[in-house]
Design an enzyme around this catalytic site. Structure first.
Site, PDB file in Angstrom:
ATOM      1  N   SER A  40       0.785  -1.241   0.000  1.00  0.00           N
ATOM      2  CA  SER A  40       0.000   0.000   0.000  1.00  0.00           C
ATOM      3  C   SER A  40       0.815   1.288   0.000  1.00  0.00           C
ATOM      4  CB  SER A  40      -0.954   0.012   1.195  1.00  0.00           C
ATOM      5  OG  SER A  40      -0.260  -0.233   2.400  1.00  0.00           O
ATOM      6  N   ASP A 238      -3.928   6.618   9.973  1.00  0.00           N
ATOM      7  CA  ASP A 238      -4.172   5.300  10.563  1.00  0.00           C
ATOM      8  C   ASP A 238      -2.941   4.685  11.233  1.00  0.00           C
ATOM      9  OD1 ASP A 238      -2.640   4.843   8.380  1.00  0.00           O
ATOM     10  OD2 ASP A 238      -3.997   3.416   7.424  1.00  0.00           O
ATOM     11  N   HIS A 241      -0.044   4.115   7.210  1.00  0.00           N
ATOM     12  CA  HIS A 241       0.243   4.634   5.871  1.00  0.00           C
ATOM     13  C   HIS A 241       0.890   6.006   5.921  1.00  0.00           C
ATOM     14  CE1 HIS A 241      -2.957   1.593   4.899  1.00  0.00           C
ATOM     15  NE2 HIS A 241      -1.912   1.230   4.183  1.00  0.00           N
TER      16      HIS A 241
END
Ligand SMILES: *[C@@H]1O[C@H](CO)[C@@H](O)[C@H](O)[C@H]1NC(C)=O
Ligand SMILES: *[C@@H]1O[C@H](CO)[C@@H](O)[C@H](O)[C@H]1NC(C)=O
Ligand SMILES: *[C@@H]1O[C@H](CO)[C@@H](O)[C@H](O)[C@H]1NC(C)=O
Length: 263
Positions: A40, A238, A241
């Site tokens: 990600s 979060d 990330h």
């Protein structure tokens, strides 16, 4: 004149042209292609708020006619964020390191022509899922081959992955061997055994084994593999990330490191 003399004349003139214009020779080979892979934080989650990208494009990530992106239909188009929107399409994508990398490369005047970014990263993937013969590996190879249609050379793989391998002690222990094999296999299947790799040492993790993974990443012992350290980069909403600012910083560090391969 005999054909031998023609041959000699021909090779001499080729030599003259290529030495005379050495600074342009790379640009004339076509696109400089970069493969973006991992999970990600390579795909990009910068600027996500309640599951949606806020739409903010920082100046370091602006589009340019000199920066292209290979879309999911394997067609080149001018790159604009989010670069992975149709590749990592099951998740919301935001800003990743790719455009900051490309803009930073352009600023360095490396004479490597236009830049072709090939997004291949998929969120939440472990290194074992990138093994040779698996779907992610095959997709990377087939997109790399598609990128080469129409000319150009693959300059490097940009790799940012490992957060999902921090959850189990066994995965952490096996990480270095798996990553080494992945880089070796990909280079071998691309028939570019010395292809530069710029990888990122983790800034954040999903589990407790982050230091083991970072140690593996920083300790990879392969020629032409360089590591930038994302430790301390700004993390977003979060805790996992990178923020837009963090992604821009990582992209610029990757560009600085790639430039060491050229000069
Ligand atoms: C060298 O590059 C310049 C500038 O791009 C171009 O005008 C010139 O024609 C080139 N010369 C040769 C011999 O290729
Ligand atoms: C051209 O590309 C080659 C191989 O990628 C590299 O070694 C060389 O430094 C490049 N030259 C310039 C002027 O960028
Ligand atoms: C690159 O070229 C531009 C335009 O010629 C120049 O303004 C800039 O200072 C150069 N950058 C570097 C890092 O050499």
């Amino acid at each position: 004149m005999s054909s031998l003399i023609w041959l000699v004349l021909l090779s001499c003139s080729t030599l003259v042209i290529s030495t005379k214009n050495s600074s342009d020779s790379n640009a004339s080979q076509g696109k400089s292609i970069f493969i973006l892979a991992g999970q990600s934080n390579m795909a990009g989650r910068g600027g996500l708020k309640s599951g949606m990208w806020d739409g903010y494009v920082p100046p370091e990530c602006q589009s340019s006619p000199k920066i292209l992106r290979l879309n999911a239909e394997n067609k080149w188009e001018e790159a604009r964020p989010p670069l992975h929107r149709d590749i990592d399409y099951l998740k919301a994508c935001g800003i990743g390191p790719g455009l900051a990398f490309a803009n930073s490369i352009l600023k360095k005047n490396l004479s490597i022509g236009e830049i072709g970014l090939v997004p291949c990263a998929i969120g939440g993937t472990q290194i074992s899922e990138w093994r040779r013969g698996g779907p992610l590996y095959k997709q990377l190879l087939s997109r790399a081959h598609a990128a080469l249609q129409g000319g150009g050379i693959i300059r490097a793989i940009l790799w940012y992955q490992g957060e999902s391998d921090t959850r189990s002690e066994e995965d952490a222990k096996l990480y270095k061997a798996r990553l080494t094999k992945f880089f070796t296999d990909i280079r071998s299947d691309l028939k570019l055994p010395e292809l530069p790799v710029v990888q990122v040492a983790l800034a954040s993790a999903e589990g407790p084994y982050i230091e083991d993974i970072r140690k593996a990443q920083l300790g990879i012992d392969l020629p032409n593999v360089k590591c930038v350290d994302a430790k301390g980069m700004k993390i977003g909403y979060d805790g996992l990330h990178l923020s837009t600012e963090g992604e821009v910083h990582v992209g610029q560090m990757m560009a600085d490191t790639f430039a060491q391969f050229i000069s």
